[in-house]
Design a protein around this motif. Structure first.
Motif: not given
Length: 286
Positions: A134-146, A160-172
């Protein structure tokens, strides 16, 4: 009396089995519902009814190499992209010794308010695994559940916020070339086939190098600003790249249908993900 106790025992056993069967189903539904609620907000804040078209005048500030990429993608004279959804399938692994894990995912990206919601379903050691980035309003989180119940991995915070900004830009860059007219992107030429882009979102600024072939296709995205989650739970920064190939048509757009995610560790390159685009849709409302 003994018959009564037997019936109660049987019913208790049945209830226990039913709970074991239903709990993962209900937990997955609850986990996925949180994703869908976020999607509703993303689409509401990243949509417009004007359908303004992308024209040559919108490309004035973009380097020639990027202009060619946008043009060859088929984005010209079509509505500007405000959001998009993507279906992916592929394989992931944690390290060189881990087996590849098959997955399917659905994601939504917003452009006006840069957002990325990525929900993943996979199977690990014959058990279902669900993940939500989840990346919204510059804040990112990641959760994996079994079984959608047991949290096996979680990450958030400034790195994590920086990492997801890179990923979001990659998507663009990879999935929505039309969005590269965004004024939050500053462009710098490296050569006739390569550029550096700096993307600013709030108080976070990230950079990436984009490399193209002579046909105007993006063939590699690399950033030095992405952090990778380590086994000990720490976040470490290493060069991150996504080589791209196999261009196909999706919703009238010509995009790379296959990418890999590679971390360049000092010990060597590690490919942890292989992704295939199944479907892409633009300016969706659901």
């Amino acid at each position: 009396m003994h018959g009564h106790y037997l019936i109660v025992s049987v019913l208790s056993a049945i209830s226990g089995v039913a709970l074991c069967i239903l709990a993962p189903v209900l937990s997955r539904r609850y986990f996925r519902n949180s994703f869908m609620k976020d999607v509703t907000v993303l689409l509401r804040t990243n949509s417009s009814g004007d359908n303004e078209l992308l024209t040559e005048s919108d490309l004035a500030h973009v380097p020639e190499t990027v202009k060619k990429y946008i043009r060859q993608s088929g984005a010209m004279n079509k509505p500007r992209v405000l959001n998009f959804s993507v279906l992916l399938e592929g394989t992931l692994r944690q390290d060189e010794q881990s087996p590849w894990m098959k997955f399917q995912s659905k994601q939504y990206n917003g452009i006006r308010n840069p957002s990325r919601l990525f929900f993943l379903d996979a199977v690990m050691k014959r058990l279902p695994v669900a993940g939500y980035h989840r990346f919204v309003d510059g804040l990112a989180s990641m959760e994996i559940r079994l079984l959608s119940m047991i949290r096996v991995q979680h990450a958030d915070g400034p790195l994590m916020n920086i990492a997801e900004t890179v990923t979001a830009f990659n998507d663009m860059c990879v999935m929505a070339p039309a969005t590269l007219i965004d004024k939050r992107i500053a462009w710098f030429n490296i050569s006739d086939l390569s550029v550096t882009a700096t993307f600013v979102n709030g108080d976070v600024s990230i950079s990436a190098d984009l490399h193209f072939n002579r046909d105007g296709e993006l063939i590699e995205f690399m950033s030095h600003d992405r952090y990778a989650l380590q086994k000990d739970g720490s976040m470490q920064r290493y060069p991150w790249l996504t080589p791209l190939k196999a261009y196909q048509n999706f919703a009238g757009m010509r995009l790379s249908s296959y990418a890999e995610a590679i971390v360049k560790y000092p010990s060597g390159d590690f490919c942890y993900g292989k992704f295939k685009i199944v479907d892409v849709r633009y300016n969706v409302d659901e």
